[in-house]
Motif scaffolding. Structure first.
Motif, short mmCIF file in Angstrom:
data_model
loop_
_atom_site.label_atom_id
_atom_site.label_comp_id
_atom_site.label_asym_id
_atom_site.label_seq_id
_atom_site.Cartn_x
_atom_site.Cartn_y
_atom_site.Cartn_z
N GLN A 103 0.79 -1.23 0.00
CA GLN A 103 0.00 0.00 0.00
C GLN A 103 0.83 1.28 0.00
O GLN A 103 0.28 2.36 -0.21
CB GLN A 103 -0.92 0.02 1.24
CG GLN A 103 -1.91 -1.12 1.31
CD GLN A 103 -2.95 -1.07 0.20
OE1 GLN A 103 -3.42 0.01 -0.14
NE2 GLN A 103 -3.30 -2.21 -0.35
N SER A 104 2.11 1.19 0.27
CA SER A 104 2.91 2.40 0.46
C SER A 104 4.20 2.36 -0.33
O SER A 104 4.81 1.30 -0.49
CB SER A 104 3.22 2.57 1.95
OG SER A 104 4.12 3.64 2.16
N VAL A 141 -6.28 -10.61 9.72
CA VAL A 141 -5.49 -9.51 10.29
C VAL A 141 -5.86 -8.20 9.60
O VAL A 141 -6.06 -7.17 10.25
CB VAL A 141 -3.97 -9.77 10.16
CG1 VAL A 141 -3.18 -8.50 10.44
CG2 VAL A 141 -3.53 -10.88 11.12
N HIS A 142 -5.98 -8.22 8.29
CA HIS A 142 -6.31 -6.99 7.55
C HIS A 142 -7.70 -6.47 7.93
O HIS A 142 -7.93 -5.26 7.92
CB HIS A 142 -6.21 -7.26 6.04
CG HIS A 142 -4.82 -7.48 5.57
ND1 HIS A 142 -4.51 -7.83 4.27
CD2 HIS A 142 -3.63 -7.40 6.21
CE1 HIS A 142 -3.20 -7.96 4.15
NE2 HIS A 142 -2.65 -7.71 5.31
N ILE A 143 -8.61 -7.38 8.27
CA ILE A 143 -9.95 -6.96 8.69
C ILE A 143 -9.90 -6.38 10.11
O ILE A 143 -10.40 -5.27 10.36
CB ILE A 143 -10.94 -8.15 8.63
CG1 ILE A 143 -11.18 -8.56 7.17
CG2 ILE A 143 -12.25 -7.78 9.32
CD1 ILE A 143 -11.92 -9.89 7.02
N LEU A 186 -4.74 0.47 10.46
CA LEU A 186 -4.07 0.66 9.18
C LEU A 186 -4.55 1.93 8.49
O LEU A 186 -3.77 2.67 7.89
CB LEU A 186 -4.32 -0.55 8.27
CG LEU A 186 -3.66 -1.86 8.71
CD1 LEU A 186 -4.28 -3.05 7.98
CD2 LEU A 186 -2.16 -1.82 8.46
N GLU A 187 -5.85 2.18 8.59
CA GLU A 187 -6.42 3.34 7.89
C GLU A 187 -6.31 4.63 8.69
O GLU A 187 -6.50 5.72 8.14
CB GLU A 187 -7.87 3.05 7.52
CG GLU A 187 -7.99 1.93 6.48
CD GLU A 187 -9.42 1.66 6.04
OE1 GLU A 187 -10.35 2.17 6.70
OE2 GLU A 187 -9.59 0.93 5.05
N GLU A 214 2.35 7.18 11.58
CA GLU A 214 2.79 8.17 10.60
C GLU A 214 3.13 9.50 11.25
O GLU A 214 4.12 10.14 10.92
CB GLU A 214 1.69 8.38 9.54
CG GLU A 214 1.58 7.22 8.57
CD GLU A 214 0.53 7.48 7.51
OE1 GLU A 214 -0.37 8.29 7.76
OE2 GLU A 214 0.61 6.86 6.44
N SER A 215 2.26 9.93 12.15
CA SER A 215 2.47 11.21 12.81
C SER A 215 2.64 10.96 14.30
O SER A 215 1.72 10.58 14.98
CB SER A 215 1.26 12.13 12.56
OG SER A 215 1.41 13.33 13.27
#
Length: 223
Positions: free
Chosen positions: A62-63, A138-140, A146-147, A152-153
């Protein structure tokens, strides 16, 4: 060891797990305080790796971020605190098998225990259903993290600490190299260094703010 209760089995399946070998899942939910032969510790070891690889794969797909940034996000998303947050979100505490004493000591709301049991369930999912299904789950379950942009910050000192860990470096070291001005308007200059990487300095009117400024400059320079 008794079998899974019908409530717990239904909860597992409603959450997205696929239950085959009940003894495996019973062990995944069993804390060491129960004194039983099979508890969650070995499964937690396995589930930790399942989680790490699943999230690392998602981030890679995704990145376009560089390795250091990916490592920073990975560390935040697979942290014990995040695992405990996911565990609370699915109501895991009500289904853990934990002794009365450990429960009285706050075990049902311990980040360490909740996080470990969350990972042990991923270990059981992997053994019972394979990596592909485990990764999908895991993604669920971790989708909100994740979203949300977790990792990130961050506070600059936290970001630098995670960057160093993700790049297999020693922890950053902070040192006050200058202090000037009167007490009511003091100025601190702090140097932060990471072994075999480099250093940066920051100045502010408190030691903590100077450390923050130094960490921010270090990340801008080397992160």
């Amino acid at each position: 060891m008794s079998g899974l209760s019908s409530d717990t089995r239904k909860w597992l399946e409603d959450t997205g797990f696929t239950v085959g070998d009940e003894k495996l899942w019973q062990a995944a939910l069993t804390h060491g305080s129960m004194g039983e032969k099979d508890d969650y510790e070995r499964l937690e070891f396995l589930g930790d790796r399942v989680l790490g690889l699943s999230i690392a794969h998602w981030l890679y797909e995704q990145s376009e971020a560089p390795e250091g940034k990916l490592a920073q996000r990975l560390n935040a998303i697979v942290s014990r605190e995040m695992c405990a947050t996911v565990a609370r979100g699915i109501g895991l505490a009500d289904h853990m098998r934990i002794s009365k004493q450990a429960r009285a000591d706050g075990g049902k709301d311990s980040d360490n225990i909740l996080g470990d049991v969350m990972e042990s369930l991923l270990g059981a999912q992997f053994l019972d259903n394979g990596f592909k299904k485990s990764r999908k789950l895991v993604h669920i379950l971790w989708r909100p993290a994740l979203e949300s942009g977790a990792g990130e910050s961050k506070h600059p000192k936290s970001a630098l600490q995670e960057w160093a860990a993700g790049n297999r470096r020693k922890p950053p070291e902070y040192e006050v190299v200058d202090r000037s001005g009167p007490d009511h308007a003091a100025q601190f200059t702090v140097r932060v260094s990471v072994h075999k990487v480099g250093e940066a300095t920051g100045t502010a009117n408190s030691k903590g703010e100077a450390e923050k400024a130094a960490a921010k400059k270090f990340m801008e320079k080397f992160g």
